[in-house]
Scaffold this motif. Sequence first.
Motif, PDB file in Angstrom:
ATOM      1  N   ASN A   3     -66.429 -11.686 -22.199  1.00  0.00           N
ATOM      2  CA  ASN A   3     -65.636 -10.788 -20.572  1.00  0.00           C
ATOM      3  C   ASN A   3     -64.584 -12.324 -19.977  1.00  0.00           C
ATOM      4  OD1 ASN A   3     -65.133  -8.510 -18.714  1.00  0.00           O
ATOM      5  ND2 ASN A   3     -66.299  -9.353 -17.957  1.00  0.00           N
ATOM      6  N   ASN A   4     -65.893 -13.564 -20.483  1.00  0.00           N
ATOM      7  CA  ASN A   4     -65.496 -14.166 -19.746  1.00  0.00           C
ATOM      8  C   ASN A   4     -64.480 -15.049 -19.980  1.00  0.00           C
ATOM      9  OD1 ASN A   4     -67.483 -14.520 -17.213  1.00  0.00           O
ATOM     10  ND2 ASN A   4     -68.714 -15.487 -19.682  1.00  0.00           N
ATOM     11  N   LEU A   5     -63.997 -14.945 -21.275  1.00  0.00           N
ATOM     12  CA  LEU A   5     -62.493 -15.514 -22.502  1.00  0.00           C
ATOM     13  C   LEU A   5     -61.470 -14.173 -22.500  1.00  0.00           C
ATOM     14  CD1 LEU A   5     -64.758 -17.016 -24.754  1.00  0.00           C
ATOM     15  CD2 LEU A   5     -64.116 -17.991 -22.547  1.00  0.00           C
ATOM     16  N   ILE A   6     -61.876 -13.443 -22.250  1.00  0.00           N
ATOM     17  CA  ILE A   6     -60.715 -12.745 -22.193  1.00  0.00           C
ATOM     18  C   ILE A   6     -59.987 -12.101 -21.255  1.00  0.00           C
ATOM     19  CG2 ILE A   6     -59.678 -10.363 -22.902  1.00  0.00           C
ATOM     20  CD1 ILE A   6     -61.585 -10.791 -25.662  1.00  0.00           C
ATOM     21  N   ASN A  53     -61.488  -3.122 -27.064  1.00  0.00           N
ATOM     22  CA  ASN A  53     -61.447  -3.278 -27.715  1.00  0.00           C
ATOM     23  C   ASN A  53     -61.596  -4.851 -28.787  1.00  0.00           C
ATOM     24  OD1 ASN A  53     -61.227  -1.016 -30.427  1.00  0.00           O
ATOM     25  ND2 ASN A  53     -60.155  -0.261 -28.384  1.00  0.00           N
ATOM     26  N   LEU A  54     -60.800  -5.798 -27.842  1.00  0.00           N
ATOM     27  CA  LEU A  54     -60.983  -6.743 -28.007  1.00  0.00           C
ATOM     28  C   LEU A  54     -62.305  -7.237 -27.701  1.00  0.00           C
ATOM     29  CD1 LEU A  54     -56.982  -7.930 -26.065  1.00  0.00           C
ATOM     30  CD2 LEU A  54     -57.838  -8.217 -28.236  1.00  0.00           C
ATOM     31  N   LEU A  55     -63.081  -7.292 -26.673  1.00  0.00           N
ATOM     32  CA  LEU A  55     -64.480  -7.723 -26.632  1.00  0.00           C
ATOM     33  C   LEU A  55     -64.857  -7.069 -27.337  1.00  0.00           C
ATOM     34  CD1 LEU A  55     -64.843  -6.394 -22.607  1.00  0.00           C
ATOM     35  CD2 LEU A  55     -64.184  -8.930 -23.278  1.00  0.00           C
ATOM     36  N   VAL A  56     -65.497  -6.298 -27.922  1.00  0.00           N
ATOM     37  CA  VAL A  56     -66.192  -5.993 -29.097  1.00  0.00           C
ATOM     38  C   VAL A  56     -65.733  -6.957 -30.401  1.00  0.00           C
ATOM     39  CG1 VAL A  56     -66.567  -3.582 -30.840  1.00  0.00           C
ATOM     40  CG2 VAL A  56     -66.240  -3.215 -28.359  1.00  0.00           C
ATOM     41  N   TYR A  57     -64.413  -6.982 -30.705  1.00  0.00           N
ATOM     42  CA  TYR A  57     -64.272  -7.829 -31.591  1.00  0.00           C
ATOM     43  C   TYR A  57     -64.473  -8.816 -31.875  1.00  0.00           C
ATOM     44  CZ  TYR A  57     -63.414  -3.371 -34.699  1.00  0.00           C
ATOM     45  OH  TYR A  57     -63.419  -2.452 -35.061  1.00  0.00           O
ATOM     46  N   TYR A  58     -63.974  -9.162 -30.089  1.00  0.00           N
ATOM     47  CA  TYR A  58     -64.359 -11.085 -29.977  1.00  0.00           C
ATOM     48  C   TYR A  58     -66.005 -11.409 -30.436  1.00  0.00           C
ATOM     49  CZ  TYR A  58     -64.571 -15.468 -28.236  1.00  0.00           C
ATOM     50  OH  TYR A  58     -64.790 -17.066 -27.871  1.00  0.00           O
ATOM     51  N   LEU A 108     -54.845  -8.662 -30.760  1.00  0.00           N
ATOM     52  CA  LEU A 108     -54.120  -9.424 -29.606  1.00  0.00           C
ATOM     53  C   LEU A 108     -52.573  -9.453 -29.457  1.00  0.00           C
ATOM     54  CD1 LEU A 108     -55.809 -13.096 -29.686  1.00  0.00           C
ATOM     55  CD2 LEU A 108     -55.746 -11.907 -27.495  1.00  0.00           C
ATOM     56  N   LYS A 109     -52.243  -9.324 -31.017  1.00  0.00           N
ATOM     57  CA  LYS A 109     -50.759  -8.785 -31.175  1.00  0.00           C
ATOM     58  C   LYS A 109     -49.961  -7.753 -30.466  1.00  0.00           C
ATOM     59  CE  LYS A 109     -50.346 -10.548 -35.540  1.00  0.00           C
ATOM     60  NZ  LYS A 109     -50.047 -10.237 -36.987  1.00  0.00           N
TER      61      LYS A 109
END
Length: 108
Positions: free
Chosen positions: A30-33, A44-49, A105-106
């Motif tokens: 959460n702090n990075l995205i 979805n990005l949070l989950v997969y990261y 990300l794409k």
Amino acid sequence: MTTLEMFRLLITEFSSTDDVTVQAYLDNANNLISSSISEELRKNLLVYYAAFSIDVAQRWAGSKGQATQMTVGGVSITYGDHGSNTNSTLDFDSSLYGRRYKNLLKCS
């Protein structure tokens, strides 16, 4: 649905990893995205990261590998063996979860 619930639904491989640990990885993600990404894609990005990060941590847990380099933005982690000069670099392509993250990300 919370991000933790979504993680549990999509990432069944880590069902034995406790909620506190998973939530810590989700908080780190959460702090990075960027928060400017649409909410559903961001979840979805949070989950997969987070899944990628847990996968990397579990693969290297108990190994002789010691982090010798770490890039947060591009997430390139280099580990070295205490007793050798060889290094292996883990990046998103080294994990199913990392590849899924890159593909998402794409869409952003």
